[in-house]
Write a protein that holds these residues in place. Structure first.
Motif, PDB file in Angstrom:
ATOM      1  N   TRP A  60       0.839  -1.199   0.000  1.00 47.30           N
ATOM      2  CA  TRP A  60       0.000   0.000   0.000  1.00 47.30           C
ATOM      3  C   TRP A  60       0.874   1.250   0.000  1.00 47.30           C
ATOM      4  N   ARG A  61       1.895   1.247   0.852  1.00 47.38           N
ATOM      5  CA  ARG A  61       2.805   2.402   0.926  1.00 47.38           C
ATOM      6  C   ARG A  61       3.589   2.559  -0.376  1.00 47.38           C
ATOM      7  N   GLU A  62       4.042   1.438  -0.932  1.00 44.43           N
ATOM      8  CA  GLU A  62       4.812   1.501  -2.181  1.00 44.43           C
ATOM      9  C   GLU A  62       3.956   2.023  -3.326  1.00 44.43           C
ATOM     10  N   GLN A  63       2.711   1.547  -3.422  1.00 46.56           N
ATOM     11  CA  GLN A  63       1.837   2.006  -4.497  1.00 46.56           C
ATOM     12  C   GLN A  63       1.546   3.502  -4.344  1.00 46.56           C
ATOM     13  N   SER A  64       1.261   3.940  -3.136  1.00 49.19           N
ATOM     14  CA  SER A  64       1.028   5.369  -2.883  1.00 49.19           C
ATOM     15  C   SER A  64       2.246   6.191  -3.297  1.00 49.19           C
ATOM     16  N   GLN A  65       3.413   5.726  -2.902  1.00 47.58           N
ATOM     17  CA  GLN A  65       4.655   6.433  -3.195  1.00 47.58           C
ATOM     18  C   GLN A  65       4.914   6.505  -4.701  1.00 47.58           C
ATOM     19  N   ARG A  66       4.728   5.391  -5.396  1.00 47.44           N
ATOM     20  CA  ARG A  66       4.950   5.369  -6.850  1.00 47.44           C
ATOM     21  C   ARG A  66       3.981   6.307  -7.576  1.00 47.44           C
ATOM     22  N   LEU A  67       2.713   6.283  -7.157  1.00 49.10           N
ATOM     23  CA  LEU A  67       1.737   7.166  -7.789  1.00 49.10           C
ATOM     24  C   LEU A  67       2.086   8.625  -7.535  1.00 49.10           C
ATOM     25  N   ARG A  68       2.420   8.962  -6.327  1.00 46.87           N
ATOM     26  CA  ARG A  68       2.791  10.343  -6.010  1.00 46.87           C
ATOM     27  C   ARG A  68       4.015  10.787  -6.804  1.00 46.87           C
ATOM     28  N   ALA A  69       4.976   9.886  -6.992  1.00 46.22           N
ATOM     29  CA  ALA A  69       6.173  10.202  -7.769  1.00 46.22           C
ATOM     30  C   ALA A  69       5.820  10.534  -9.216  1.00 46.22           C
ATOM     31  N   GLU A  70       4.669  10.048  -9.681  1.00 46.40           N
ATOM     32  CA  GLU A  70       4.212  10.338 -11.045  1.00 46.40           C
ATOM     33  C   GLU A  70       3.268  11.541 -11.084  1.00 46.40           C
TER      34      GLU A  70
END
Length: 115
Positions: free
Chosen positions: A79-89
């Motif tokens: 969940w944290r990784e997906q949030s982080q990846r989306l925010r990075a985009e």
């Protein structure tokens, strides 16, 4: 005539292709991915395929639930990784949810906007 295994492999390949086609900074729901792959109604197949994915280059993080929520348990590593990846985009993620505009209900609404 294709064997069931060949048919399944072709479906999986179309799903992977649909996920790879999601542009950076955008998201789709599991059902939308299935529909783009020519497999309407097979959202769970998309989820199963992503759950078994081991390709680090696949942009799996761009696939969400139909309501814009991250499908993994809140606070989990995924969940944290997906949030982080989306925010990075550049995707706005609030409390594990991406707010997406509702699709137009008609062609008129798509062209002219809400009435």
């Amino acid at each position: 005539m294709l064997t069931p295994e060949a048919t399944a492999a072709a479906g999986h390949a179309r799903i992977i292709e649909a996920i790879r086609a999601i542009p950076r900074g955008q998201v789709l729901g599991y059902g939308e991915v299935a529909a783009k792959a020519g497999l309407p109604g097979r959202a769970r197949l998309v989820a199963r395929l992503l759950g078994a994915n081991d390709d680090p280059a696949l942009p799996w993080h761009r696939v969400l639930r139909s309501d814009g929520r991250i499908a993994m348990p809140e606070g989990s590593r995924g969940w944290r990784e997906q949030s982080q990846r989306l925010r990075a985009e550049g995707v706005l993620v609030e409390n594990g949810r991406v707010k997406r505009p509702k699709p137009p209900r008609s062609l008129d609404e798509a062209i002219w906007g809400p009435t």
